[in-house]
Design an enzyme around this catalytic site. Structure first.
Site: not given
Length: 314
Positions: A48, A101-102, A148, A153
């Site tokens: 990211k 990130l995973e 959120d 998500n």
């Protein structure tokens, strides 16, 4: 070639400064997220990128990087964080920060629901609700509220395990402000009205909405202030609860016993208008519907692989 958030066209694969081989783009919403791996490894990650703002790391990066110590089976893990790096994209100048990130190979629950890749029965719904609640319990015990929670998500990781992701709007004890505005249809009323004093209770509300949405294979319980097929469902939830459930049976063409009394009791409690009336995690676990049968990890893998062979890793 694919387009990034900046509008730059880039070709895949290419190498990120010999650290990561960028394979494809995953998401281009607030920050570009890429599918990546290290050149000498087959392990896939999500990379990211956060471009610098006014020669400083972006506030979004600084905010999300705070959660790099979280480690739980139902939370997407931040593997690595880098504060400053020359932008790797071809033809793009400047500096970026990034998070490694995973990687969740089966995408988000939003996609699973909207594309009908997975059909949720009662036991499968309860299994994933348990995983969501376990992830939230860990966060709440760490003094964190996600703020959120929604299908977009929630990712499906290896062995079809639910993973909570995206902490860009989360609250941590000690924060002076709540920055999240939530997402329409999933956010608690107090988040919408910017009057939240109990962030954990706001998570409980959103988890209740997600529970309903998964059970109903993508249908949300209300449209906030919008009229839906002549029903003001949000108003019915609180002013005529019996009519609310009758309306959903009609709208979804379900038998009257599709929403059991045990399910209704749990949903009604989690989505109570007053945050102080909502159960905490320990109380949720005492509800009769919650205590029904679930798949263990091996059973979950066998059930999904046998019944949904078209569900492929991305």
């Amino acid at each position: 070639k694919k387009q990034t958030t900046s509008g730059l066209m880039i070709s895949f694969p290419f190498t990120y400064k010999n650290d990561y081989l960028i394979i494809d783009i995953i998401d281009k919403s607030r920050a570009s997220v890429y599918k990546a791996k290290q050149p000498n490894s087959d392990t896939i990650y999500a990379l990211k990128l956060f471009p610098y703002t006014d020669k400083r790391p972006s506030p979004e990066y600084m905010y999300e990087a705070r959660f790099s110590d979280l480690k739980h089976p139902n939370i997407i893990e931040i593997i690595e964080k880098t504060y400053k790096k020359k932008n790797p994209l071809k033809g793009k100048q400047g500096t970026v920060s990034y998070l490694v990130l995973e990687y969740a190979p089966y995408g988000s629950f939003h996609d699973l629901l909207s594309e009908s890749k997975l059909i949720f029965d009662e036991k499968l719904t309860r299994t994933y609700f348990h995983q969501l609640i376990n992830g939230l319990e860990y966060l709440h015990n760490e003094g964190i509220a996600h703020l959120d929670i929604k299908p977009a998500n929630l990712l499906m990781g290896n062995n079809y395990i639910l993973k909570i992701c995206d902490f860009g709007f989360s609250y941590k004890e000690g924060d002076t402000d709540i920055v999240s505005e939530g997402t329409s249809y999933y956010r608690a009323p107090e988040i919408k009205e910017k009057s939240c004093n109990n962030p954990k209770a706001a998570d409980i509300y959103s988890a209740g909405i997600v529970l309903f949405t998964i059970k109903c294979n993508g249908k949300v319980p209300h449209k906030e202030d919008k009229v839906y097929h002549d029903y003001q469902l949000y108003e019915l939830m609180y002013k005529d609860n019996e009519a609310f459930w009758e309306a959903h049976c009609k709208l979804q063409n379900k038998h009257s016993n599709f929403f059991s009394r045990d399910f209704q009791e749990l949903f009604n409690a989690m989505t109570a208008a007053n945050p102080e009336d909502r159960p905490d995690i320990s109380k949720i676990k005492s509800f009769k519907w919650y205590q029904g049968p679930v798949f263990d990890e091996k059973e979950l893998v066998d059930y999904i692989s046998s019944n949904f062979p078209a569900l492929k890793s991305q």
